[in-house]
Design an enzyme around this catalytic site. Structure first.
Site, PDB file in Angstrom:
ATOM      1  N   ASP A 183       0.848  -1.204   0.000  1.00 14.44           N
ATOM      2  CA  ASP A 183       0.000   0.000   0.000  1.00 14.44           C
ATOM      3  C   ASP A 183       0.880   1.250   0.000  1.00 14.44           C
ATOM      4  O   ASP A 183       0.373   2.372  -0.083  1.00 14.44           O
ATOM      5  CB  ASP A 183      -1.010  -0.012   1.151  1.00 14.44           C
ATOM      6  N   SER A 184       2.206   1.049   0.011  1.00 11.90           N
ATOM      7  CA  SER A 184       3.136   2.160  -0.247  1.00 11.90           C
ATOM      8  C   SER A 184       2.846   2.766  -1.623  1.00 11.90           C
ATOM      9  O   SER A 184       3.313   3.859  -1.929  1.00 11.90           O
ATOM     10  CB  SER A 184       4.586   1.694  -0.152  1.00 11.90           C
ATOM     11  N   LYS A 223      -1.317  -9.215   2.890  1.00 10.65           N
ATOM     12  CA  LYS A 223      -0.538  -8.764   4.059  1.00 10.65           C
ATOM     13  C   LYS A 223      -1.387  -7.810   4.879  1.00 10.65           C
ATOM     14  O   LYS A 223      -2.064  -6.946   4.328  1.00 10.65           O
ATOM     15  CB  LYS A 223       0.759  -8.088   3.621  1.00 10.65           C
ATOM     16  N   GLU A 260       9.305  -4.236  10.558  1.00 14.07           N
ATOM     17  CA  GLU A 260       9.686  -2.923  10.023  1.00 14.07           C
ATOM     18  C   GLU A 260      10.250  -2.020  11.116  1.00 14.07           C
ATOM     19  O   GLU A 260       9.645  -1.856  12.178  1.00 14.07           O
ATOM     20  CB  GLU A 260       8.469  -2.245   9.345  1.00 14.07           C
ATOM     21  N   ASP A 277      -1.096  -5.971  -0.246  1.00 10.96           N
ATOM     22  CA  ASP A 277      -1.408  -5.338   1.038  1.00 10.96           C
ATOM     23  C   ASP A 277      -2.902  -5.091   1.156  1.00 10.96           C
ATOM     24  O   ASP A 277      -3.537  -4.658   0.187  1.00 10.96           O
ATOM     25  CB  ASP A 277      -0.706  -3.977   1.116  1.00 10.96           C
ATOM     26  N   GLU A 302      -1.310  -5.355   8.545  1.00 10.01           N
ATOM     27  CA  GLU A 302      -0.545  -4.786   9.649  1.00 10.01           C
ATOM     28  C   GLU A 302      -1.194  -5.270  10.943  1.00 10.01           C
ATOM     29  O   GLU A 302      -2.355  -4.956  11.221  1.00 10.01           O
ATOM     30  CB  GLU A 302      -0.534  -3.257   9.543  1.00 10.01           C
TER      31      GLU A 302
HETATM   32  O1  KIV Z   1       3.549  -1.072   1.644  1.00  9.70           O
HETATM   33  C1  KIV Z   1       4.683  -1.543   1.583  1.00  9.70           C
HETATM   34  O2  KIV Z   1       5.417  -1.365   0.605  1.00  9.70           O
HETATM   35  C2  KIV Z   1       5.141  -2.348   2.713  1.00  9.70           C
HETATM   36  C3  KIV Z   1       6.584  -2.725   2.762  1.00  9.70           C
HETATM   37  C4  KIV Z   1       7.445  -1.555   2.986  1.00  9.70           C
HETATM   38  C5  KIV Z   1       6.834  -3.799   3.743  1.00  9.70           C
HETATM   39  O3  KIV Z   1       4.377  -2.648   3.568  1.00  9.70           O
END
Ligand code: KIV
Length: 285
Positions: A64-65, A133, A203, A103, A135
């Site tokens: 989600d980056s 993924k 992280e 994510d 959090e």
């Molecule tokens: O969103 C993302 O890119 C991440 C990574 C930095 C682990 O969660």
């Protein structure tokens, strides 16, 4: 063994033990056992997914980056399910060998187990993700995570700095520096393993803490700003490529694309203005 030696050492096979084509979640566990570092890279579109895959990443994470890296938001909070599905679909078109992990965006899994199941299912059915993924920084999310694992969805957990909680955490700070925080993170790591995660992202935490967590778990740890003793590493692609204007200290730039692209764009602008482009080769009679 350095994390890149498998690319140059002919004795270390490129594919994980038992997999010459597609990497599977079970291979990541085998890689941990074989002490073979797991390579994880983010990607947000088809060409970058293809390059990460061809460049031998074991896992391609549609992070989600994407909200910050591609859409220019300040945080990951505005990212929606629709954005994640669209980017996951694009990445999935480019990736053949690596596992595609998507994510779950902010508020797509925090509300209820039912809603999480629907959203995780969409990332897999519509997006083409092979795992999701989450959090996972509190007991409630652990319960929700357990229920989607039980429904057959492979889950990668994420602890330490969890960017979706940035406002609650009060900034992008190294986590687990105080001994009570370190103890909490060690316990949390064991809990995500018990809840059924197949791997966990660590992280921004001190190297010693990440080392202890990695040693205490059966499942692989994937570090970002967590030192070299994790079972694998993840980098944001634009940090690796040198596109990010102000990359975090823990990131490594493997190529200076920002300046390369700037040079190319400036040269193109000059060529157009001086009528040097298009040249004869680019024209049709
Ligand atoms: O969103 C993302 O890119 C991440 C990574 C930095 C682990 O969660």
């Amino acid at each position: 063994m350095s994390s890149h030696s498998h690319l140059t050492n002919p004795k270390v096979p490129l594919a994980p033990p038992g997999a010459t084509k597609k990497v599977r979640v079970s291979h990541l566990l085998q890689m941990k056992e074989a002490k073979r570092p797991i390579v994880v890279l983010t990607a947000y579109d088809a060409p970058m997914g293809q390059l990460a895959d061809t460049g031998s990443a074991d896992v391609v994470l549609v992070g989600d980056s994407v909200g910050q890296v591609i859409h220019g938001f300040d945080t990951t909070l505005p990212v929606t399910m629709e954005m994640m599905i669209l980017h996951t679909q694009a990445v999935a078109r480019g990736v053949k060998r690596a596992i595609i992990v998507a994510d779950m965006p902010f508020m797509s899994y925090q509300v209820s187990a039912e809603q999480t199941l629907v959203n995780a299912g969409r990332l897999m059915k519509e997006g083409g993700a092979e795992a999701v993924k989450l959090e996972t920084n509190n007991e409630r999310i652990l319960g929700i995570m357990r229920s989607i694992v039980e429904a057959g969805i492979p889950v990668m957990a994420h602890i330490g700095l969890t960017p979706q909680s940035i406002h609650a955490m009060g900034g992008y700070k190294v986590q687990g520096r105080k001994s009570e925080d370190a103890i909490r993170l060690k316990e949390l790591a064991l809990k995500v393993q018990e809840a059924g995660a197949f791997a966990v992202v660590l992280e921004l935490m001190p190297r010693e803490l990440a080392k202890e967590i990695s040693a205490s778990l059966r499942i692989p740890t994937i570090g970002i700003g967590a030192g070299s003793d994790c079972d694998g590493q993840v980098l944001v692609l634009t940090d690796l490529l040198g596109i990010t204007e102000h990359p975090p200290r823990f990131a490594k730039k493997y190529v200076d694309m920002r300046n390369g692209v700037l040079r190319a764009v400036r040269k193109y602008s000059r060529d157009v203005r001086e009528r040097l482009f298009p040249a004869k080769d680019h024209e049709f009679e």
